[in-house]
Design a protein around this motif. Structure first.
Motif, PDB file in Angstrom:
ATOM      1  N   ASN A 174      19.004  46.437  19.663  1.00 33.78           N
ATOM      2  CA  ASN A 174      17.800  47.133  20.113  1.00 33.78           C
ATOM      3  C   ASN A 174      18.017  48.639  20.156  1.00 33.78           C
ATOM      4  N   VAL A 175      18.209  49.257  19.008  1.00 35.58           N
ATOM      5  CA  VAL A 175      18.448  50.701  19.000  1.00 35.58           C
ATOM      6  C   VAL A 175      17.211  51.452  19.466  1.00 35.58           C
ATOM      7  N   ASP A 176      16.043  50.835  19.347  1.00 33.71           N
ATOM      8  CA  ASP A 176      14.821  51.538  19.749  1.00 33.71           C
ATOM      9  C   ASP A 176      14.770  51.777  21.265  1.00 33.71           C
ATOM     10  N   LYS A 177      15.660  51.147  22.005  1.00 29.06           N
ATOM     11  CA  LYS A 177      15.722  51.374  23.452  1.00 29.06           C
ATOM     12  C   LYS A 177      16.450  52.687  23.773  1.00 29.06           C
ATOM     13  N   ALA A 178      17.158  53.215  22.804  1.00 31.88           N
ATOM     14  CA  ALA A 178      17.888  54.464  23.030  1.00 31.88           C
ATOM     15  C   ALA A 178      16.907  55.634  23.090  1.00 31.88           C
TER      16      ALA A 178
END
Lengths: 102, 470
Positions: free
Chosen positions: B418-422
């Motif tokens: 879940n890189v979009d949480k960064a």
């Protein structure tokens, strides 16, 4: 192959399949490729068959296509075995070697 | 000495194989496992040669020569191959193993035909069924593995022209495969009825070769690891059938054990991708119809990214196949070192199927001397993603595509990082093009995503020099 030895061979075949199923349970993702590669090298055991047939086929006087097929099989199987173990070793050295150094 | 005594040697070899395979599954014991396997193989070969009766002395030279040539080729290939080419190499070796089993089977048939001596009754049935099945599985493994290898490379160069490996498979192809299989079984039956007729054997060989190609052709590049693993299982089975031909237990044990273990490994890999084996094999996925990309995104430059990265406290690097292709693992490491020198915590998020083979990324990063404990598996890194300041995605696409969280499309349900949480996502990628699954990635167009368009190595090198200039 006589009936008795055939049944013996089938017994071994089926038991080995069950053994294979039980042998591999949880494998960390890191080891998927080395495990596949190592198992692949072991399946190169067919080199034994190639050896035996190379010998018998060349022994019967004038070697025909059977002999050369067996000889070719011998080369391919040896590539599989030697290359397979060497490649697995290289991969494992990279993964495990670093860990030891920590 | 009773020749049966030699069988004890084979028994010890079998035990070494079993222990070897078992140990290969655990990180700490894996190198020992590989050694056990190799020792078992050496023992089996030595025992076989020791009990041979060399009619003419030339035979020994010939056999030693064969072993030497094969061993040399195999060894040179193994040490010269780049770490990125590893998956292809495994596929190729696997194909050779399958072909060797099939050739042994063919050799037996032709020897019988040349000598015009055929077994009778039960012996004929056992031998010819084993030969037929060994040929079927062996030739299938060869052509299937070769095609899988080309698919892993993405194409093949012939006479200076680059050909992309096609992925093609309408629904009716499955029926064609079924028909091929039925015809091959019928041919095996006919070859038993008329063992002296070599046409049947040649028919089996040709059809099996075609079947192997048809089998792999519809499967997209993203699923190749699973296919190679399955073919590996098949080559084990082929060796087991060869064992029936020569009535040799070590072949039967090692072959069927690898066959079964390979199947389990295939299943484990499928689970990591949240896919069903049946879907992989019979439903076309990925690579077939690539969507046209219509949206656009303004690219960023390395200086911008370097400024963002200045003074952050946590960074997660997510590598993918692009890192393998551009060989930029050393630059990635260098970049991580610079961040760490500034007091930033750097971790690597490893998706189970990143790259073209599970464990691909671990091997590459290990080569660049990244400490093992910094490589974090997907589930663990996902729980930390919320506190991550910058996620740097190097040449990965499908494994970070939020589309996988929806219930539609080919990626549906695949676990992702879940890189979009960064807070900020930096993607190093050559273009906005779709990944292997053929699905557009919404992540590219998010406001907090910065795209660094270009070759991974070039971009990472520039990023490193920008960091130094700050």
């Amino acid at each position: 192959m006589e009936l008795l030895s055939l049944i013996g061979a089938i017994t071994i075949f089926i038991l080995a399949i069950f053994l294979g199923f039980e042998l591999i349970t949880k494998v960390p993702a890191t080891l998927h490729t080395p495990l596949m590669s190592g198992a692949n090298a072991i399946s190169g055991i067919t080199v034994v068959g190639a050896l035996i047939f190379s010998n018998t086929a060349f022994n019967n006087g004038n070697p025909g296509s059977a002999a050369w097929l067996a000889f070719f099989a011998l080369i391919l199987a040896t590539i599989n075995v030697v290359g397979g173990f060497a490649v697995t070793n290289r991969m494992l050295n990279m993964i495990a070697g670093k860990r030891r150094g920590k | 000495m009773d020749p049966a005594v030699w069988d004890i040697g084979y028994l010890i070899a079998s035990i070494l194989f079993i222990l070897g395979l078992k140990k290969l599954g655990h990180p700490r014991t894996a190198p020992t496992g590989n050694l056990y396997g190799a020792l078992g193989m050496l023992l089996a070969v030595v025992v076989t040669i020791a009990q041979m009766d060399f009619g003419v002395i030339d035979n020994f030279v010939l056999i030693a020569g064969g072993l030497l040539i094969g061993g040399l080729i195999g060894y040179v290939m193994a040490i010269r191959v780049q770490m990125t080419g590893m998956p292809e190499m495994v596929a190729l070796f696997n194909g050779f193993g399958g072909a060797a089993s099939a050739l042994v089977a063919a050799s037996e048939v032709f020897r019988r035909i040349e000598e015009n001596t055929f077994p009778t009754d039960l012996e004929l049935y056992v031998a010819w069924i084993a030969i037929g099945l060994s040929a079927l599985v062996g030739w299938m493994t060869l052509t299937g593995s070769l095609l899988a290898m080309m698919k892993l490379k993405g194409g093949i160069e012939l006479f200076g022209t680059w050909y992309r490996t096609p992925t093609w498979g309408p629904g009716w192809l499955n029926y064609v495969k079924g028909i091929f299989l039925v015809v091959i079984v019928a041919l095996i039956y006919m070859s038993i009825e008329e063992p002296g007729n070599q046409d049947y054997v040649i028919g089996i060989i040709i059809l099996s070769c075609i079947l192997g190609i048809l089998f792999v052709l519809p499967i997209g590049g993203a699923d190749m690891p699973v296919v190679v693993s399955l073919l590996n299982s098949l080559s084990g089975i082929a060796a087991a059938f060869t064992g029936f031909i020569i009535s040799n237990n070590v072949l039967i044990i090692a072959g069927s054990m690898v066959g079964a273990a390979g199947l389990i490994l295939t299943n484990i890999m499928c689970k990591a991708m949240n896919r069903q084996l049946i879907d992989v094999l019979f439903k076309s996925f990925g690579g077939s119809d690539k969507e046209q990309v219509t949206r656009t995104k303004v690219g960023s430059d390395p200086e911008e990214v370097a400024m963002i990265c200045d003074g952050i406290s946590k960074c997660v690097i997510v590598p993918g196949y692009g890192m393998a292709v551009s060989q930029c693992q050393h630059q990635v490491r260098e970049f991580a070192d610079l961040l760490e020198a500034n007091g930033c915590e750097v971790k690597y998020g490893i998706h189970p199927v990143a790259g073209r083979m599970p464990g691909h990324m671990n091997v590459l990063l290990a080569e660049a001397n990244v400490p093992y404990e910094k490589l974090i598996e997907m589930d663990d890194i996902n729980s930390e993603m919320g506190e991550c300041d910058v996620a740097i995605v190097v040449g990965a696409n499908d494994t970070v595509n939020p589309a996988a969280r929806s219930n539609e499309g080919p990626l549906a349900g695949m676990p992702i990082i879940n890189v979009d949480k960064a807070r900020v996502v930096v993607m190093v990628k050559r273009s906005l093009s779709v990944g292997y699954a053929g699905v557009d990635n919404d992540l590219f167009y998010e406001d907090n995503t910065m795209m660094l368009f270009g070759d991974g190595k070039k971009m990472m090198t520039e990023l490193v020099s920008s960091m130094k200039d700050l």
